[in-house]
Design a protein around this motif. Structure first.
Motif: not given
Ligand code: NI
Ligand code: MN
Length: 226
Positions: A9-16, A18-24, A41-52, A67-68
């Motif tokens: 479920s891990c995606f990197g999204i480059h937008t505006a 910045v590099h978003l990273l989802l569920d690494p 993997v680049p990351a400025d913000y890491i969005l975590l859906s849950h802690a599993h 430093g994300a």
């Protein structure tokens, strides 16, 4: 917006800019080995859906290296702060305007605890609005009637939905979810990584096509433009 698939479920999204990273979850994903590396993997913000574990195994190392800022539930924030990470706590129903766009936390019907047993708070999905587009990242979730609330606030361009069954929605429920959220462009996630969640790719795409929707199953390491 550029989307790169790192597996599970891990995606990197480059937008505006910045590099978003989802569920690494990369290092311990056998399917990702030789294709992507957590230490690149680049990351400025890491969005975590849950802690599993299968959503955060590479969280600490990537956040330390880059430093994300880690975005997650209050309980995720408390745990990450103890690891010395930068965080932004959120919770269900909340919105926040980040430099790259607006993030809204929506319900996920699942559970959430860290590998060390620490309670992870509510599992969440995210709606992200950036560069004039909006997408829904469902995290791990069952199908829920409350998903119908999402299009009341957001006109989605595409959505990341779990399709692997056993721990989350299956393909059939993902089609119903796509109806609920009024979005016909779906990127599949949370499939094939373990024996419990193997899916038939052709059949899955057919189920979506028969409902007049599109399911994209990305190759690990693949990037596509939205
Ligand atoms: Ni989970
Ligand atoms: Mn999972």
């Amino acid at each position: 917006m550029k989307i790169t698939y790192y597996g599970h479920s891990c995606f990197g999204i480059h937008t505006a800019g910045v590099h978003l990273l989802l569920d690494p979850f990369i290092t311990y994903n056998e399917l990702a080995q030789g294709r992507v590396r957590a230490d690149e993997v680049p990351a400025d913000y890491i969005l975590l859906s849950h802690a599993h574990q299968d959503h955060m195994a590479d969280l600490v190392s990537i956040a330390q290296r880059t430093g994300a800022t880690v975005v997650g539930s209050w309980e995720v924030h408390v745990w990450c702060e103890k690891q010395g990470l930068k965080t932004h706590p959120m919770n269900l129903g909340g919105n926040w305007q980040f430099p790259f766009g607006r993030v809204r936390c929506v319900e996920a019907v699942h559970s959430s605890s860290f590998p060390d047993g620490t309670y992870g708070g509510n599992p969440m999905g995210y709606v992200v609005e950036s560069e004039g587009k909006a997408f829904y990242y469902a995290g791990d979730t069952a199908l829920s009637l409350n998903m119908q609330l999402i299009p009341r606030r957001h006109k989605l361009d595409f959505a990341f939905l779990p399709i692997g069954d056993n721990f989350t929605m299956d393909v059939q429920d993902a089609v119903t979810c796509a109806d609920f959220i009024q979005c016909a462009d779906v990127i599949g996630m949370h499939y094939d990584t373990f024996g419990f969640i193997r899916v038939d790719h052709d059949r899955s795409r057919q189920v979506f096509a028969q409902a007049g929707k599109q399911l994209t199953l990305m190759e690990i390491g693949q990037t596509l433009e939205k």
